[in-house]
Design a protein around this motif. Structure first.
Motif, mmCIF file in Angstrom:
data_model
loop_
_atom_site.group_PDB
_atom_site.id
_atom_site.type_symbol
_atom_site.label_atom_id
_atom_site.label_comp_id
_atom_site.label_asym_id
_atom_site.label_seq_id
_atom_site.Cartn_x
_atom_site.Cartn_y
_atom_site.Cartn_z
ATOM 1 N N THR A 61 0.842 -1.048 -0.335
ATOM 2 C CA THR A 61 0.015 -0.172 -0.376
ATOM 3 C C THR A 61 1.357 1.438 -0.206
ATOM 4 N N ASP A 62 0.904 2.274 -1.038
ATOM 5 C CA ASP A 62 1.112 3.422 -0.873
ATOM 6 C C ASP A 62 0.717 4.134 0.414
ATOM 7 N N GLY A 63 2.111 4.722 0.630
ATOM 8 C CA GLY A 63 1.433 5.709 2.052
ATOM 9 C C GLY A 63 1.639 5.135 3.092
ATOM 10 N N VAL A 64 1.871 3.607 3.113
ATOM 11 C CA VAL A 64 3.071 2.981 4.816
ATOM 12 C C VAL A 64 3.762 2.852 4.295
ATOM 13 N N LEU A 65 4.533 2.619 5.542
ATOM 14 C CA LEU A 65 6.178 2.473 5.532
ATOM 15 C C LEU A 65 6.451 0.618 5.217
ATOM 16 N N SER A 66 6.998 0.432 5.252
ATOM 17 C CA SER A 66 7.874 -0.685 4.560
ATOM 18 C C SER A 66 8.368 -1.219 6.234
ATOM 19 N N GLU A 67 8.789 -0.368 6.934
ATOM 20 C CA GLU A 67 9.436 -0.944 8.471
ATOM 21 C C GLU A 67 8.298 -0.916 9.305
ATOM 22 N N ASP A 68 6.601 0.059 8.993
ATOM 23 C CA ASP A 68 5.598 0.254 9.578
ATOM 24 C C ASP A 68 5.117 -1.197 9.784
ATOM 25 N N ALA A 69 4.770 -1.759 7.668
ATOM 26 C CA ALA A 69 4.460 -2.992 7.674
ATOM 27 C C ALA A 69 5.182 -4.290 8.727
#
Length: 133
Positions: A61-69
């Motif tokens: 998802t655009d806008g979701v940082l990879s580290e947050d995911a």
């Protein structure tokens, strides 16, 4: 006494009646990771922006940082834990964590029948009573 300051190494209890210790620990870890990632540049703190409706998995998802995911993948084991974490994030006013939890819950419910959702949600909320459907 009210005018005295606590010693620097003193433990101060802060009552958080609606937040369990595991959820609070996860939120503190999330915030600590954010500050650590920013390093000396706190003005550069980066937060995910979760779009609505959620177009797909958090990782895509655009806008979701990879580290947050990735962080959510580590902590989001089941709906029970996610509901507790969502409640805690709301109670301590951590909007990014709240948004990520809501998105993760939505992902876990996608593809489920209404009956499956009715069965899963009361269980996650700790309601042992059967849900009439």
């Amino acid at each position: 006494d009210e005018g005295e300051e606590a010693a620097p190494d003193a433990v101060i209890d802060i009552p958080l009646p609606k937040v369990d210790s595991e959820s609070l620990s996860i939120i503190v870890d999330f915030a600590t990771n954010k500050v650590r990632q920013a390093g000396d540049q706190l003005q550069d703190l980066k937060f995910s922006v979760v779009p609505r409706p959620l177009p797909g998995p958090l990782h895509e998802t655009d806008g979701v940082l990879s580290e947050d995911a990735a962080f959510m993948d580590q902590v989001a084991e089941d709906l029970n834990r996610l509901f507790r974490l969502t409640n805690a994030a709301n109670f301590v006013d951590c909007p990014t964590m709240l948004e990520l939890c809501a998105a993760r819950i939505a992902q876990m419910l996608i593809g489920k029948t209404p009956q499956q959702i009715r069965e899963a949600i009361p269980m996650a909320l700790g309601d042992d009573a059967a849900v009439d459907g």
